[in-house]
Design a protein around this motif. Structure first.
Motif, mmCIF file in Angstrom:
data_model
loop_
_atom_site.group_PDB
_atom_site.id
_atom_site.type_symbol
_atom_site.label_atom_id
_atom_site.label_comp_id
_atom_site.label_asym_id
_atom_site.label_seq_id
_atom_site.Cartn_x
_atom_site.Cartn_y
_atom_site.Cartn_z
ATOM 1 N N ILE A 176 0.814 -1.211 0.000
ATOM 2 C CA ILE A 176 0.000 0.000 0.000
ATOM 3 C C ILE A 176 0.849 1.263 0.000
ATOM 4 O O ILE A 176 0.553 2.215 -0.724
ATOM 5 N N VAL A 177 1.919 1.274 0.766
ATOM 6 C CA VAL A 177 2.732 2.484 0.815
ATOM 7 C C VAL A 177 3.457 2.738 -0.500
ATOM 8 O O VAL A 177 3.358 3.829 -1.069
ATOM 9 N N TYR B 257 1.009 3.822 -2.944
ATOM 10 C CA TYR B 257 0.582 5.187 -2.628
ATOM 11 C C TYR B 257 1.592 6.188 -3.178
ATOM 12 O O TYR B 257 1.235 7.137 -3.873
ATOM 13 N N ALA C 109 -9.485 -1.187 2.078
ATOM 14 C CA ALA C 109 -8.237 -0.579 2.531
ATOM 15 C C ALA C 109 -7.670 0.413 1.514
ATOM 16 O O ALA C 109 -7.420 1.576 1.836
ATOM 17 N N SER D 259 -9.963 3.410 0.914
ATOM 18 C CA SER D 259 -9.947 4.415 1.981
ATOM 19 C C SER D 259 -8.668 5.226 1.947
ATOM 20 O O SER D 259 -8.664 6.404 2.312
ATOM 21 N N ALA D 260 -7.563 4.592 1.528
ATOM 22 C CA ALA D 260 -6.290 5.296 1.589
ATOM 23 C C ALA D 260 -6.044 6.181 0.370
ATOM 24 O O ALA D 260 -5.447 7.244 0.487
ATOM 25 N N PHE D 261 -6.512 5.742 -0.798
ATOM 26 C CA PHE D 261 -6.144 6.444 -2.031
ATOM 27 C C PHE D 261 -7.160 7.502 -2.461
ATOM 28 O O PHE D 261 -6.845 8.359 -3.263
#
Lengths: 286, 292
Positions: free
Chosen positions: A132-133, A136, A221, A224-226
């Motif tokens: 994810i990081v 991102y 996940a 929500s993060a991107f």
């Protein structure tokens, strides 16, 4: 339900006693109620006025207020549109990539094939946290945060490996002679794949399509993060805005949830008769 | 025809993976990565720190606490899901009236996106006014703090995950059961084998190929099950239900400043753990003569 697998012929010597039969039905009935109750309660609650959301009774004041509120006064339709675009693209691209990969792995012997198969399986283990990081950062540097394309790429990384793995199982069940016949008739490898093998693998395509759709439709996940900002959210992100630390709008939540669940359930109903065949083909012949 | 596909997979998975491993070896966080503020472009200023992150994570009790709970969570969820799935599959694999109805009802949880189901459960679990506690109150039992007490919260998240996972098990195992030839059972019955013996010596071996795969997949999925924990409890109360994945997510997206490098190190450790599990599992299967 359109096609149940044929039941094994009843065994005459071993007819169930009435007691065993009752126990069997009772057990299944309890399990069925446990399985059905939460979604059913969700549906019931969505037709209650806001203040009754937690009453234990069935609907006393039937109302569509929650639905009209969600559709008219919130960004729900925008989220829905975002989700449809993202999920649609993911499904089409994902099925195509999974089918070509699965076919390649099933039919061609090439160096690095076994490691590739393993890689496809191991990607199932990649926790959100590893990817994810970097994703991102990568999307940020490409300017793809808050863009549908960013999430599409992300979802492909989740869905394609597993689907390719399942598709290999399907292609393995299609006789190689069909490919050879195509080759003899002058089709190139892609033509053989596209015109002969793919139509035969339709149940497999249904299963992978279903899997990809569900994965993307229900992903939380990455979404929500991107995606930030009300107008960029997908359904998973949007739903969280109804019930969180600050607000407790269970009425809107239930109505929105029902609207989100319906397309997924429809796709499921369409694909479910292939699921047994699909999963066993993919999982036992991997 | 293989090349483009390998390339695509390499790019969409390989790059983030390599980059994730790289980040885990640096001290990158929100304050020092490359970023744009308005029109100003700030270059990255984080530096390579070798294995410092790993040393820090492994010597910190938090990691081991979370690992313990994650293992417990995985083992509990997978074994319960498998047992329930196997029982129901066996019950459904008989001639009985209403079979189609039962089958449809039992796979319904699968048809609904997980995050919807999780929100629904949050509503059912609501301590003051959720239906579960209302029903208990009707029976004269005190309200249960489903999500607000560490122990209850753990049980609650496991219950929801089992509820979500059973349909997949059920369908896969039912498929497996139906591929076992009926003649085997008839022959065994002729020889006077009891129901238990038939289950033990025909059903169990017949299901081995399917069950070994679904157990491995389900272990991996449960170990990394983000939505159930994140949406039901956010890892709380405190960090009682926080599994490795949600904790790593918290480090890079919820905590401030976002700690990208430590989160990546957690991620790499999770990956290593799962790979070890998969390899050991595969070896164990092979020893039993499984060709998978």
């Amino acid at each position: 339900m359109t096609r149940t697998p044929p039941a094994r012929p009843a065994r005459k010597r071993n007819q169930r006693s009435r007691l065993a039969s009752t126990a069997l039905h009772a057990g299944l009935a309890v399990a069925a109620v446990l399985a059905v109750f939460p979604p059913l309660w969700l549906l019931v609650t969505s037709f209650k006025p806001k203040n009754d959301a937690f009453s234990t009774s069935l609907v006393t004041h039937f109302t569509f207020a929650n639905y009209t509120h969600v559709l008219a006064d919130t960004e729900f339709l925008t989220w829905f549109k975002n989700s449809v675009i993202i999920v649609g693209l993911t499904t089409v691209l994902g099925v195509f990539l999974a089918a070509t990969t699965g076919y390649a792995v099933s039919r061609f012997r090439f160096p690095g094939m076994r490691p590739l198969m393993w890689l496809l399986l191991i990607t199932q283990m990649f926790p959100v946290a590893v990817l994810i990081v970097p994703l991102y950062n990568l999307l940020a540097s490409l300017g793809l945060l808050n863009q549908p394309a960013g999430l599409v790429i992300t979802y492909l990384t989740i869905a394609v490996p597993f689907c390719a793995w399942m598709m290999k199982g399907f292609f393995d069940t299609i006789p190689v002679e069909i490919d050879e016949a195509g080759r003899v008739d002058g089709l190139n490898p892609f033509g053989t794949f596209w015109r002969l093998v793919l139509p035969l693998a339709r149940p497999g395509l249904a299963v992978t399509g279903f899997y990809t759709f569900v994965t993307a439709w229900a992903e939380v996940a990455y979404a929500s993060a991107f995606m930030t900002g009300e107008e960029n959210l997908t359904l998973a992100g949007g739903l969280q805005t109804f019930v969180n630390q600050y607000t407790n709008d269970w009425g809107s939540m239930t109505a929105a949830a029902v609207i989100i669940a319906v397309p997924a359930a429809l796709v499921f109903a369409f694909a479910q008769r292939h699921l047994v065949a699909g999963l066993t083909a993919g999982t036992t012949k991997g | 025809m293989v090349a483009p596909v390998v390339l695509v997979i390499g790019v969409i998975i390989g790059y983030p993976l390599v980059r994730g491993v790289f980040l885990s070896l640096t001290d990158a966080n929100e304050a020092n990565v490359e970023r744009n503020i308005g029109v100003n472009h700030l270059p990255a200023t984080y530096k390579f720190t070798g294995l410092d992150n790993y040393r820090a994570v492994l010597s910190d009790g938090v990691f081991w606490d979370r690992l313990g709970w994650t293992v417990l969570w995985t083992v509990a969820c997978v074994s319960l899901t498998f047992l329930v799935g196997l029982t129901l599959a066996n019950m459904l694999n008989r001639t009985l009236r209403g079979r189609t109805f039962y089958r449809l009802a039992l796979i319904l949880p699968w048809a609904i996106p997980a995050f919807i189901s999780v929100f629904t459960w949050r509503m059912l679990y609501n301590e003051k006014s959720g239906i579960l506690n209302k029903l208990l109150a009707g029976g004269g039992i005190d309200a249960v703090p489903w999500l607000n007490d560490p122990t209850w919260a753990k049980l609650s998240v496991i219950a929801v995950n089992v509820w979500l996972g059973v349909p997949f098990m059920l369908v896969a195992l039912l498929g497996g059961l139906q591929s076992i030839p009926g003649e085997l059972y008839e022959a065994a019955e002729m020889d006077g084998a009891s129901a238990w013996q038939r289950f033990r010596h025909i059903t169990v071996p017949g299901l081995r190929a399917v069950s070994s795969t679904v157990i491995l997949l389900s272990t991996i999925w449960t170990f990394n099950m983000f939505p159930v924990i994140f949406l039901l409890t956010r890892g709380g109360p405190g960090d009682a239900t926080e599994i490795l994945v949600t904790y790593a997510y918290r480090l890079s997206f919820l905590d401030s400043p976002r700690n990208f490098s430590e989160s990546a190190a957690w991620g790499v450790l999770i990956l290593v753990l799962l790979s070890v599990v998969a390899v050991v599992y595969r070896r164990a299967l092979r020893k039993q003569g499984e060709v998978w």
